[in-house]
Design an enzyme around this catalytic site. Structure first.
Site, PDB file in Angstrom:
ATOM      1  N   LYS A   1       0.704  -1.197  -0.174  1.00 50.90           N
ATOM      2  CA  LYS A   1       0.087  -0.057  -0.042  1.00 50.90           C
ATOM      3  C   LYS A   1       0.773   1.564  -0.167  1.00 50.90           C
ATOM      4  O   LYS A   1       1.965   1.280   0.846  1.00 50.90           O
ATOM      5  CB  LYS A   1      -0.808  -0.033   1.228  1.00 50.90           C
ATOM      6  CG  LYS A   1      -1.895   1.157   1.233  1.00 50.90           C
ATOM      7  CD  LYS A   1      -3.199   0.491   0.827  1.00 50.90           C
ATOM      8  CE  LYS A   1      -4.134   1.605   0.679  1.00 50.90           C
ATOM      9  NZ  LYS A   1      -3.864   2.697  -0.467  1.00 50.90           N
TER      10      LYS A   1
ATOM     11  N   LYS B   1       5.347   2.274  -2.907  1.00 48.65           N
ATOM     12  CA  LYS B   1       5.218   3.856  -3.329  1.00 48.65           C
ATOM     13  C   LYS B   1       5.317   4.125  -4.755  1.00 48.65           C
ATOM     14  O   LYS B   1       5.829   2.995  -5.657  1.00 48.65           O
ATOM     15  CB  LYS B   1       6.026   4.820  -2.546  1.00 48.65           C
ATOM     16  CG  LYS B   1       5.803   6.237  -2.487  1.00 48.65           C
ATOM     17  CD  LYS B   1       4.814   6.112  -1.197  1.00 48.65           C
ATOM     18  CE  LYS B   1       4.121   7.870  -1.224  1.00 48.65           C
ATOM     19  NZ  LYS B   1       3.481   8.113   0.218  1.00 48.65           N
TER      20      LYS B   1
HETATM   21  P1  NAD Z   1       0.022  18.504  -1.257  1.00 48.99           P
HETATM   22  O1  NAD Z   1       0.594  18.392  -2.476  1.00 48.99           O
HETATM   23  O2  NAD Z   1      -1.336  18.487  -0.831  1.00 48.99           O
HETATM   24  O3  NAD Z   1       0.745  19.552  -0.437  1.00 48.99           O
HETATM   25  C1  NAD Z   1       2.038  19.895  -0.253  1.00 48.99           C
HETATM   26  C2  NAD Z   1       2.056  21.188   0.139  1.00 48.99           C
HETATM   27  O4  NAD Z   1       3.652  21.494   0.432  1.00 48.99           O
HETATM   28  C3  NAD Z   1       1.836  22.302  -0.695  1.00 48.99           C
HETATM   29  O5  NAD Z   1       0.909  23.226  -0.222  1.00 48.99           O
HETATM   30  C4  NAD Z   1       2.818  22.898  -1.488  1.00 48.99           C
HETATM   31  O6  NAD Z   1       2.984  24.100  -1.832  1.00 48.99           O
HETATM   32  C5  NAD Z   1       3.735  22.474  -0.105  1.00 48.99           C
HETATM   33  N1  NAD Z   1       5.216  22.620  -0.416  1.00 48.99           N
HETATM   34  C6  NAD Z   1       5.759  21.857  -1.587  1.00 48.99           C
HETATM   35  N2  NAD Z   1       7.298  22.182  -1.354  1.00 48.99           N
HETATM   36  C7  NAD Z   1       7.374  23.067  -0.100  1.00 48.99           C
HETATM   37  C8  NAD Z   1       8.574  23.815   0.425  1.00 48.99           C
HETATM   38  N3  NAD Z   1       9.632  23.317  -0.151  1.00 48.99           N
HETATM   39  N4  NAD Z   1       8.458  24.416   1.704  1.00 48.99           N
HETATM   40  C9  NAD Z   1       7.256  24.616   2.000  1.00 48.99           C
HETATM   41  N5  NAD Z   1       5.848  23.969   1.365  1.00 48.99           N
HETATM   42  C10 NAD Z   1       6.052  23.186   0.373  1.00 48.99           C
HETATM   43  O7  NAD Z   1       0.665  17.063  -0.487  1.00 48.99           O
HETATM   44  P2  NAD Z   1       0.336  16.348   1.028  1.00 48.99           P
HETATM   45  O8  NAD Z   1      -0.690  15.127   0.432  1.00 48.99           O
HETATM   46  O9  NAD Z   1      -0.444  17.333   1.901  1.00 48.99           O
HETATM   47  O10 NAD Z   1       1.596  15.939   1.270  1.00 48.99           O
HETATM   48  C11 NAD Z   1       2.443  16.534   1.980  1.00 48.99           C
HETATM   49  C12 NAD Z   1       3.316  15.573   2.939  1.00 48.99           C
HETATM   50  O11 NAD Z   1       2.500  14.604   3.706  1.00 48.99           O
HETATM   51  C13 NAD Z   1       4.177  14.552   2.013  1.00 48.99           C
HETATM   52  O12 NAD Z   1       5.324  14.475   2.737  1.00 48.99           O
HETATM   53  C14 NAD Z   1       3.298  13.390   1.889  1.00 48.99           C
HETATM   54  O13 NAD Z   1       4.249  12.204   1.503  1.00 48.99           O
HETATM   55  C15 NAD Z   1       2.931  13.229   3.421  1.00 48.99           C
HETATM   56  N6  NAD Z   1       1.580  12.483   3.548  1.00 48.99           N
HETATM   57  C16 NAD Z   1       0.585  12.797   2.701  1.00 48.99           C
HETATM   58  C17 NAD Z   1      -0.541  11.758   2.795  1.00 48.99           C
HETATM   59  C18 NAD Z   1      -1.957  11.963   2.140  1.00 48.99           C
HETATM   60  O14 NAD Z   1      -2.911  11.535   2.656  1.00 48.99           O
HETATM   61  N7  NAD Z   1      -2.218  13.176   1.548  1.00 48.99           N
HETATM   62  C19 NAD Z   1      -0.518  10.862   3.684  1.00 48.99           C
HETATM   63  C20 NAD Z   1       0.677  10.663   4.548  1.00 48.99           C
HETATM   64  C21 NAD Z   1       1.750  11.460   4.229  1.00 48.99           C
END
Ligand code: NAD
Length: 427
Positions: free
Chosen positions: A68, A104
């Site tokens: 997953k 992933k």
């Molecule tokens: P997203 O694309 O919705 O949001 C990412 C955000 O980070 C955006 O607002 C973007 O502008 C910002 N960003 C990108 N580069 C940046 C930087 N250098 N400095 C500051 N902000 C920056 O992505 P997401 O789904 O919210 O994922 C964010 C993190 O959470 C990732 O590490 C992802 O692996 C992790 N994550 C997400 C999920 C999920 O369900 N979406 C689950 C577990 C972990």
């Protein structure tokens, strides 16, 4: 041979291994991804030209169940990053006791440069390329950075076309109308909020006296910021890829969210504006945000944000890792010396995969749950595992990250032993 990010991830594993009763063979196996697939995806662009994109899908370990893990669209996606993210998924699913292994995927691109139709062709092309590698009992993708329910819907539809049967359980994070689960879109932030609330009860730190900075105002970061705001925490800074805003008196998070939502360009999938444009607040850089004098710091953007170079600038007392891998292994040691509590990614952001698991269960059973039921189940599961990890940290005198790995390794080790000797040929 391991590559840099995966090497860094493995250092956390090494640290935990000495506390766990696991065979040398099994621990050696866990240091390497099981299968790594690289594909090229030809896409007909709107102007008639052909562009070929590089995509990846990695199965890290499937001992505890089908693998997953999300799919990321980002210019920096590469095999090392995808393998590391698959590694974290393996340990996250084990830490949360979900019946999944870790995987992933990703495509190297800047999705903001593509039209909606180009994105759809690319997303369907990616599924064409990896269709044999995924499946409801094999490997179940989900959203990650710069992918969303609409993209998951296209992907599930493409997989269903290839297999000539509707297969909602092949992908989670879908739109509700296509078999998505209530609560999935905000699940990562909601899970992080439950963990934070449960853990902060241990400290003399009432919400109204607690300042918070959130790096990354995307899916995960904005959801946790909103819940904390509603619970009375003072969110003093948030940022996105273009920079951040800072207001010592506290930001009005619904307004920030509204601004982000309403400035979204209607023809595009992605917001083209920045939270920076809220001019009534001070503008700060992402580096400044990480060094703010706040109680709680929430990195919710990308990996490698707090490194050996800037870890000593961090002034927060508690860090909740909503992003995957925002702190390097070297930075861990510096933060430990500063007595900063680091609540690790494989626990804090596990709400996303937990509700993805609920979505998969609902798709397979055909019985759909209410939002209350989703939230209740999520809270019960994530808080129970957080408490166990906290207890391991206290009993063994180890940092919370090592405790989370010990907890996951206990379960992985049990599964590896139960699987027998076929893979290792030991007596
Ligand atoms: P997203 O694309 O919705 O949001 C990412 C955000 O980070 C955006 O607002 C973007 O502008 C910002 N960003 C990108 N580069 C940046 C930087 N250098 N400095 C500051 N902000 C920056 O992505 P997401 O789904 O919210 O994922 C964010 C993190 O959470 C990732 O590490 C992802 O692996 C992790 N994550 C997400 C999920 C999920 O369900 N979406 C689950 C577990 C972990």
């Amino acid at each position: 041979m391991s590559t840099p990010l995966l090497t860094d991830a493995n250092r956390r594993l090494e640290r935990a291994l000495k506390y766990v009763n696991i065979s040398d063979d099994a621990s050696e196996r866990l240091k390497f991804p099981k299968t790594s697939l690289k594909v090229s995806i030809p896409v007909r662009m709107d102007n008639g030209s052909l562009r070929v994109f590089e995509g990846y899908r990695v199965h890290y370990d499937d001992t505890r169940g089908p693998t997953k893990g999300g799919i990321r669209y980002h210019p920096n996606v590469n095999m090392d990053e995808v393998q590391s993210l698959a590694f974290w998924m393996t340990f996250k699913c084990a830490a949360l006791n979900l019946p999944f292994g870790g995987a992933k995927g990703g495509i190297t691109l800047n999705p903001k440069e593509l039209s909606k139709f180009e994105l759809e062709r690319l997303s369907r092309g990616y599924i064409d390329a990896i269709a044999n590698f995924i499946g409801p009992d094999k490997d179940i993708p989900a959203p990650d950075v710069y992918t969303n329910p609409m993209i998951m819907g296209w992907m599930m539809d493409q997989y269903s076309i290839i297999n000539r049967q509707r297969s909602p359980a092949v992908i989670t994070g879908k739109p509700i109308g296509m078999g998505g689960s209530l609560g999935r879109e905000t699940a990562t932030g909601t899970g992080a909020f439950y963990v934070l609330q449960a853990m902060m009860r241990r400290f003399d730190q009432p919400p109204q006296n607690t300042t918070v900075a959130v790096q990354g105002f995307g899916n995960a970061g904005s959801a946790v910021a909103r819940l904390l705001f509603d619970a009375g925490y003072k969110i003093v800074a948030v940022s996105d890829s273009q920079g951040g805003v800072y207001a010592p008196q506290g930001l009005d998070i619904p307004s920030v969210q509204h601004f982000k939502d309403t400035t979204r360009c209607v023809q595009a999938v992605y917001c083209r504006d920045s939270v920076c444009d809220l001019v009534e607040h001070d503008k700060i850089t992402n580096a400044e945000l990480l060094a703010l004098d706040v109680d709680i710091l929430i990195p919710a953007a990308l990996e490698n944000q707090i490194t050996a170079e800037n870890a000593s600038d961090v002034r927060a007392r508690y860090i909740f890792e909503v992003a995957n891998g925002p702190i390097t292994a070297d930075a861990d040691l510096i933060l430990e010396n500063q007595d900063i509590y680091v609540f690790p990614d494989i626990l804090v952001n596990a709400g996303g995969v937990t509700v993805s698991y609920f979505e998969w269960v609902q798709n397979r059973s055909g019985l759909y749950w209410s939002l209350d039921e989703i939230h209740q189940r999520l809270q019960t599961q994530i808080v129970a595992e957080a408490e166990k990890i906290w207890a391991i940290a206290q009993e063994r005198g180890v940092p919370l990250r090592t405790a989370a790995y010990i907890h996951a390794l206990d379960r992985l080790s049990e599964a590896l032993n139960a699987r027998g000797t076929r893979d290792y040929y030991v007596g």
